[in-house]
Design a protein around this motif. Structure first.
Motif, PDB file in Angstrom:
ATOM      1  N   GLU A 128       1.997   1.615  10.305  1.00 33.89           N
ATOM      2  CA  GLU A 128       1.285   0.646   9.508  1.00 33.89           C
ATOM      3  C   GLU A 128       0.795   1.160   8.177  1.00 33.89           C
ATOM      4  O   GLU A 128       0.188   2.132   8.055  1.00 33.89           O
ATOM      5  CB  GLU A 128       0.052   0.135  10.247  1.00 33.89           C
ATOM      6  CG  GLU A 128       0.409  -1.061  11.346  1.00 33.89           C
ATOM      7  CD  GLU A 128       1.020  -2.170  10.649  1.00 33.89           C
ATOM      8  OE1 GLU A 128       0.414  -2.763  10.002  1.00 33.89           O
ATOM      9  OE2 GLU A 128       2.211  -2.470  10.828  1.00 33.89           O
ATOM     10  N   PRO A 129       1.059   0.665   7.196  1.00 34.22           N
ATOM     11  CA  PRO A 129       0.503   0.973   5.857  1.00 34.22           C
ATOM     12  C   PRO A 129      -0.929   0.696   5.799  1.00 34.22           C
ATOM     13  O   PRO A 129      -1.317  -0.329   6.429  1.00 34.22           O
ATOM     14  CB  PRO A 129       1.356  -0.222   4.717  1.00 34.22           C
ATOM     15  CG  PRO A 129       1.732  -0.992   5.385  1.00 34.22           C
ATOM     16  CD  PRO A 129       2.041  -0.550   7.121  1.00 34.22           C
ATOM     17  N   ILE A 130      -1.683   1.380   5.112  1.00 34.75           N
ATOM     18  CA  ILE A 130      -3.272   1.300   4.944  1.00 34.75           C
ATOM     19  C   ILE A 130      -3.529   0.330   3.795  1.00 34.75           C
ATOM     20  O   ILE A 130      -4.671  -0.275   3.923  1.00 34.75           O
ATOM     21  CB  ILE A 130      -3.851   2.686   4.919  1.00 34.75           C
ATOM     22  CG1 ILE A 130      -5.270   2.614   5.109  1.00 34.75           C
ATOM     23  CG2 ILE A 130      -3.316   3.521   3.530  1.00 34.75           C
ATOM     24  CD1 ILE A 130      -5.913   3.954   5.147  1.00 34.75           C
ATOM     25  N   LEU A 131      -2.587   0.366   2.918  1.00 36.52           N
ATOM     26  CA  LEU A 131      -2.875  -0.769   1.787  1.00 36.52           C
ATOM     27  C   LEU A 131      -1.430  -1.218   1.427  1.00 36.52           C
ATOM     28  O   LEU A 131      -0.486  -0.626   1.549  1.00 36.52           O
ATOM     29  CB  LEU A 131      -3.179   0.472   0.546  1.00 36.52           C
ATOM     30  CG  LEU A 131      -3.806  -0.451  -0.519  1.00 36.52           C
ATOM     31  CD1 LEU A 131      -5.475  -0.972   0.173  1.00 36.52           C
ATOM     32  CD2 LEU A 131      -4.334   0.568  -1.656  1.00 36.52           C
ATOM     33  N   ARG A 132      -1.602  -2.287   1.491  1.00 34.72           N
ATOM     34  CA  ARG A 132      -0.290  -3.165   1.104  1.00 34.72           C
ATOM     35  C   ARG A 132      -0.495  -4.161  -0.151  1.00 34.72           C
ATOM     36  O   ARG A 132      -1.483  -5.016  -0.297  1.00 34.72           O
ATOM     37  CB  ARG A 132       0.067  -4.211   2.271  1.00 34.72           C
ATOM     38  CG  ARG A 132       0.675  -3.528   3.321  1.00 34.72           C
ATOM     39  CD  ARG A 132       1.493  -4.711   4.390  1.00 34.72           C
ATOM     40  NE  ARG A 132       0.687  -5.597   4.528  1.00 34.72           N
ATOM     41  CZ  ARG A 132       0.630  -6.953   4.732  1.00 34.72           C
ATOM     42  NH1 ARG A 132       1.864  -7.251   4.388  1.00 34.72           N
ATOM     43  NH2 ARG A 132      -0.059  -7.747   5.196  1.00 34.72           N
ATOM     44  N   VAL A 133       0.286  -3.785  -1.035  1.00 39.75           N
ATOM     45  CA  VAL A 133       0.060  -4.354  -2.592  1.00 39.75           C
ATOM     46  C   VAL A 133       1.479  -5.325  -2.570  1.00 39.75           C
ATOM     47  O   VAL A 133       2.491  -5.112  -2.434  1.00 39.75           O
ATOM     48  CB  VAL A 133      -0.001  -3.380  -3.577  1.00 39.75           C
ATOM     49  CG1 VAL A 133      -0.094  -4.204  -4.894  1.00 39.75           C
ATOM     50  CG2 VAL A 133      -0.991  -2.546  -3.205  1.00 39.75           C
ATOM     51  N   ARG A 134       1.155  -6.646  -2.855  1.00 43.22           N
ATOM     52  CA  ARG A 134       1.960  -7.670  -2.867  1.00 43.22           C
ATOM     53  C   ARG A 134       1.845  -8.624  -4.151  1.00 43.22           C
ATOM     54  O   ARG A 134       0.963  -9.128  -4.447  1.00 43.22           O
ATOM     55  CB  ARG A 134       1.975  -8.677  -1.634  1.00 43.22           C
ATOM     56  CG  ARG A 134       2.526  -8.088  -0.666  1.00 43.22           C
ATOM     57  CD  ARG A 134       3.735  -7.709  -0.280  1.00 43.22           C
ATOM     58  NE  ARG A 134       4.228  -6.847   0.775  1.00 43.22           N
ATOM     59  CZ  ARG A 134       4.334  -5.554   0.972  1.00 43.22           C
ATOM     60  NH1 ARG A 134       3.861  -4.740  -0.256  1.00 43.22           N
ATOM     61  NH2 ARG A 134       4.393  -4.994   1.885  1.00 43.22           N
ATOM     62  N   GLY A 135       3.016  -8.473  -5.228  1.00 46.17           N
ATOM     63  CA  GLY A 135       3.023  -9.182  -6.185  1.00 46.17           C
ATOM     64  C   GLY A 135       1.874  -9.264  -7.177  1.00 46.17           C
ATOM     65  O   GLY A 135       1.560 -10.430  -7.650  1.00 46.17           O
ATOM     66  N   LEU A 136       1.296  -8.074  -7.368  1.00 43.74           N
ATOM     67  CA  LEU A 136       0.131  -7.974  -8.060  1.00 43.74           C
ATOM     68  C   LEU A 136       0.268  -8.305  -9.615  1.00 43.74           C
ATOM     69  O   LEU A 136       1.281  -7.746 -10.307  1.00 43.74           O
ATOM     70  CB  LEU A 136      -0.327  -6.444  -8.042  1.00 43.74           C
ATOM     71  CG  LEU A 136      -1.917  -6.340  -8.376  1.00 43.74           C
ATOM     72  CD1 LEU A 136      -2.713  -7.402  -7.437  1.00 43.74           C
ATOM     73  CD2 LEU A 136      -2.441  -4.730  -8.122  1.00 43.74           C
ATOM     74  N   VAL A 137      -0.496  -9.033 -10.303  1.00 43.80           N
ATOM     75  CA  VAL A 137      -0.452  -9.511 -11.537  1.00 43.80           C
ATOM     76  C   VAL A 137      -1.486  -9.483 -12.319  1.00 43.80           C
ATOM     77  O   VAL A 137      -2.692  -9.656 -11.864  1.00 43.80           O
ATOM     78  CB  VAL A 137       0.287 -10.962 -11.814  1.00 43.80           C
ATOM     79  CG1 VAL A 137       0.229 -11.554 -13.103  1.00 43.80           C
ATOM     80  CG2 VAL A 137       1.578 -11.215 -10.960  1.00 43.80           C
ATOM     81  N   LYS A 138      -1.650  -8.766 -13.498  1.00 39.13           N
ATOM     82  CA  LYS A 138      -2.634  -8.915 -14.406  1.00 39.13           C
ATOM     83  C   LYS A 138      -2.231  -9.228 -16.052  1.00 39.13           C
ATOM     84  O   LYS A 138      -1.474  -8.572 -16.398  1.00 39.13           O
ATOM     85  CB  LYS A 138      -3.629  -7.625 -14.318  1.00 39.13           C
ATOM     86  CG  LYS A 138      -4.613  -7.441 -15.202  1.00 39.13           C
ATOM     87  CD  LYS A 138      -5.796  -8.478 -14.845  1.00 39.13           C
ATOM     88  CE  LYS A 138      -7.066  -8.624 -15.789  1.00 39.13           C
ATOM     89  NZ  LYS A 138      -8.091  -9.472 -15.376  1.00 39.13           N
TER      90      LYS A 138
END
Lengths: 342, 350
Positions: B11-21
């Motif tokens: 299992e991932p510890i951190l999941r980043v999805r579609g991050l936008v800044k």
């Protein structure tokens, strides 16, 4: 290219030519509150026309200070040159008057600095700053100087030079600004260029562009180039010969192929082992223990002895001379044979 | 960390999805009107698995440091999610955010400006305990700080010294000790060694690898030096203008790159081997990175790409395993955002 006869035993690529620049036993010290910082302690090197010498070292090794001494732009005081000779085309520049040196600076020897943004004047257009070279040194009119500036910007491949000549430094990207610095150094077609970390502030893809441009222009004008850097990769790409500096001394001096294949000084060897390689996935990195010395308190004997895995008693008492290793090479290590051997 | 990490089973510890800044560009003084936006990060997704190091590389301005800040919620994301153990960090605030931040710490680039010159080393490393008093009871703190100093290879007696009494490498060790103070699970390192000298870099890298084993940390390692990233990372993501261009295992990226940008980037890195300079192929890109305020349509790399065709301007390539490599058994089967993905060994390692 005029080369005045000079007695020299340093082999140049073309044996008929004497070196363009020869530095002999140069010392530079700074007077500080904590005592005298000995930044350069007896440096010898030479560069011939068309040749690239890389001066490699970490911060505080004296690589930039020795170049500034050659260029004649050290702040004196606090700096002082107690000893040494710097021959340019056979004449010792340290014995020249300020007026004579000024004639050489920019015209015969030019410098490219690391940080283009702080080396360019932010309130003057780049065209004005490039043109200044021609107005001051050659007495050209503003108009003629501007035309020359455009030509120069073209030569370092700045796109749309005619439109951009009136732009200010902040309107250019980092790579373009460094090209302007190169253009400025080239303006008067010098015979020697000193580049102090010219690509350190740039991204790799831009670094590749700038280094290629510099190498090409060097070939075209048959200039001597002193490249000051800490990057072993850049050195391997462009240099003909290398001088490795540590605590103000040259610890190893060799043609580029020899040094990477078989370093003859433990410091060079340690440096080569401590950098990760792009083309290999290594195990744990070798780390040189400890820190570079404080220049006001350089260790007795070999300055590298507290960090050296091979240090013996003699290293703590006697300063190693630059032992000749083969014909065109030298290593300032008492145990250079052992370092080469294993 | 040299052994490859099996990434599929965990299992991932951190999941980043579609991050936008997007940073707004405004005009006017009194009535600020938004006239555009700098698209610093524009849809970035990746996973971080426990105990692994994910390297993120890219040139300046590609958004890699903004990603680091978004992961810590130091910047508020414009869109997208960052899941840490099922919780979306970007939506948290107050007490809940503070609790999450205990487990995600950061080590900064410049050890000269990231340490307060008026605080002693003991105060700097102990400050996290003031914010999270549950980690170390008051009486124990001095001892904990000394232990931390010892862990990062500094003399525990230096606890009362000030940052200016240390060299760059030692200061970076202090920064690392501060990052470790709260026993985090994830450490985000933003260019941790780029301000250090070559001989000191190796010391700090070795220390970070040792600490990772000892405390089973996950690292996100952001750097522009591709050689160092290869050395320390299990997986690598390559960013260009706010997007992920290619992501995969270190062997995939370095030995089987399929995105033209990765290939150009790798070929531009000088290799410390003069023998290689004659027979190494160099891809020299023309021009500069376009402005993130006005990125090119379609594929963002097309303005500098030698393979670019009409399709690249119209259709944005998605980050996915290219169809032609889907069946491949070698590491070439990894995600790459290019219409014309092609394998090319530019490093000469395979």
């Amino acid at each position: 290219m005029t080369v005045i006869d000079d007695v020299s035993n340093v082999p140049a690529p073309d044996a008929a030519l004497a070196p363009l620049l020869e530095v002999r036993d140069l010392h530079v010290e700074f007077h500080t509150r904590d005592g005298i910082a000995k930044a350069v302690n007896g440096v010898n090197y030479s560069v011939s026309a068309g040749e690239t010498l890389a001066v490699l070292g970490e911060s505080g090794s004296g690589k930039s200070v020795s170049a500034q001494a050659v260029m004649g732009i050290l702040d004196m005081p606090p700096a002082r040159i107690p000893k040494g000779e710097i021959f340019f085309q056979g004449r010792d520049m340290l014995k020249m008057s300020g007026e004579e040196r000024r004639k050489i600076r920019g015209r015969k020897i030019a410098m490219i600095f690391q940080d283009a943004l702080s080396s360019l004047n932010p309130v003057l257009s780049v065209g004005y700053q490039l043109g200044e070279m021609y107005r001051v040194h050659q007495g050209l009119s503003r108009k003629a100087a501007k035309a020359k500036s455009i030509e120069l910007m073209d030569r370092v491949r700045i796109p749309a030079a005619r439109e951009r000549v009136n732009d200010y430094p902040h309107q250019f990207s980092g790579g373009m600004r460094q090209r302007i610095m190169i253009a400025m150094a080239l303006a008067l077609e010098p015979e020697l260029i000193i580049a102090d970390e010219p690509t350190t502030a740039l991204d790799v893809t831009v670094q590749a562009q700038v280094m290629e441009l510099l190498a090409e222009l060097q070939r075209e004008y048959n200039m001597g180039l002193i490249l000051i850097t800490h990057d072993l990769g850049v050195v391997a790409d462009v240099a003909d010969k290398i001088a490795v500096m540590y605590a103000g001394r040259i610890v190893e001096d060799a043609p580029v192929h020899d040094i990477y294949a078989r370093p003859a000084h433990p410091y060079t060897k340690g440096l080569l082992q401590s950098i990760p390689r792009l083309d290999q996935k290594g195990q744990e990195l070798y780390a040189i223990k400890g820190l570079p010395p404080n220049l006001t308190r350089i260790p007795a004997g070999c300055a590298f002895n507290p960090r050296c895995p091979m240090a013996q008693d003699i290293c703590r008492t006697d300063v190693p001379p630059l032992h000749p290793v083969g014909t065109a090479r030298g290593s300032a290590c008492h145990f250079w044979k052992e370092t080469l051997g294993d | 960390m040299t052994e490859p990490t099996p990434v599929t089973s965990r299992e991932p510890i951190l999941r980043v999805r579609g991050l936008v800044k997007h940073f707004p560009l405004t005009q006017g003084i009194l009535f600020k009107k938004q006239v555009g936006a700098v698209k610093a990060v524009d849809g970035v997704s990746f996973d971080l698995y426990p105990g692994e190091t994910l390297g993120i590389v890219g040139e300046s301005g590609c958004g890699k440091s903004t990603v680091a800040k978004l992961l810590m919620n130091l910047e508020q994301a414009t869109a997208g999610e960052v899941f840490y153990k099922g919780q979306d960090i970007t939506k948290l605030s107050g007490r809940a955010l503070k609790a999450v931040r205990r487990n995600i710490q950061m080590v900064f680039q410049d050890p000269y400006t990231s340490l307060n010159p008026r605080m002693t080393v003991g105060d700097i490393i102990g400050e996290p305990f003031d914010i999270h008093p549950e980690v170390a009871p008051k009486g124990d703190r001095r001892k904990r700080v000394q232990e931390l100093l010892d862990v990062v290879g500094l003399n525990p007696e230096y606890i009362n010294r000030y940052p200016h009494q240390f060299s760059g490498g030692q200061r970076q060790r202090i920064g690392i000790a501060r990052g470790l103070a709260l026993n985090p699970e994830i450490i985000i390192c933003d260019e941790p060694v780029s301000a250090l000298d070559v001989s000191v870099q190796a010391q700090v890298i070795n220390l970070m690898e040792k600490l990772q084993d000892e405390f089973s940390l996950s690292y996100i390692f952001i750097a522009h030096d591709l050689s160092i990233v290869r050395h320390i990372s299990d997986r690598v993501g390559v960013m260009y203008l706010g997007k992920m261009a290619e992501i995969g295992s270190d062997a995939a990226i370095y030995e089987h790159p399929t995105h033209p940008y990765t290939q150009a980037l790798l070929s531009a890195v000088p290799v410390p081997d003069p023998e290689a300079r004659e027979h190494r192929e160099r891809i020299i890109l023309s021009g500069d990175v376009p402005s993130p305020a006005n990125p090119p349509s379609g594929c963002r790399f097309r303005t500098r790409c030698w393979k670019a065709q009409d399709r690249c301007a119209q259709e944005e390539p998605l980050l996915a395993i290219p169809a032609r490599f889907a069946q491949a058994t070698t590491p070439v089967a990894h995600e790459s955002a290019c219409h014309f993905a092609e394998e090319k060994d530019v490093v000469g390692a395979a």
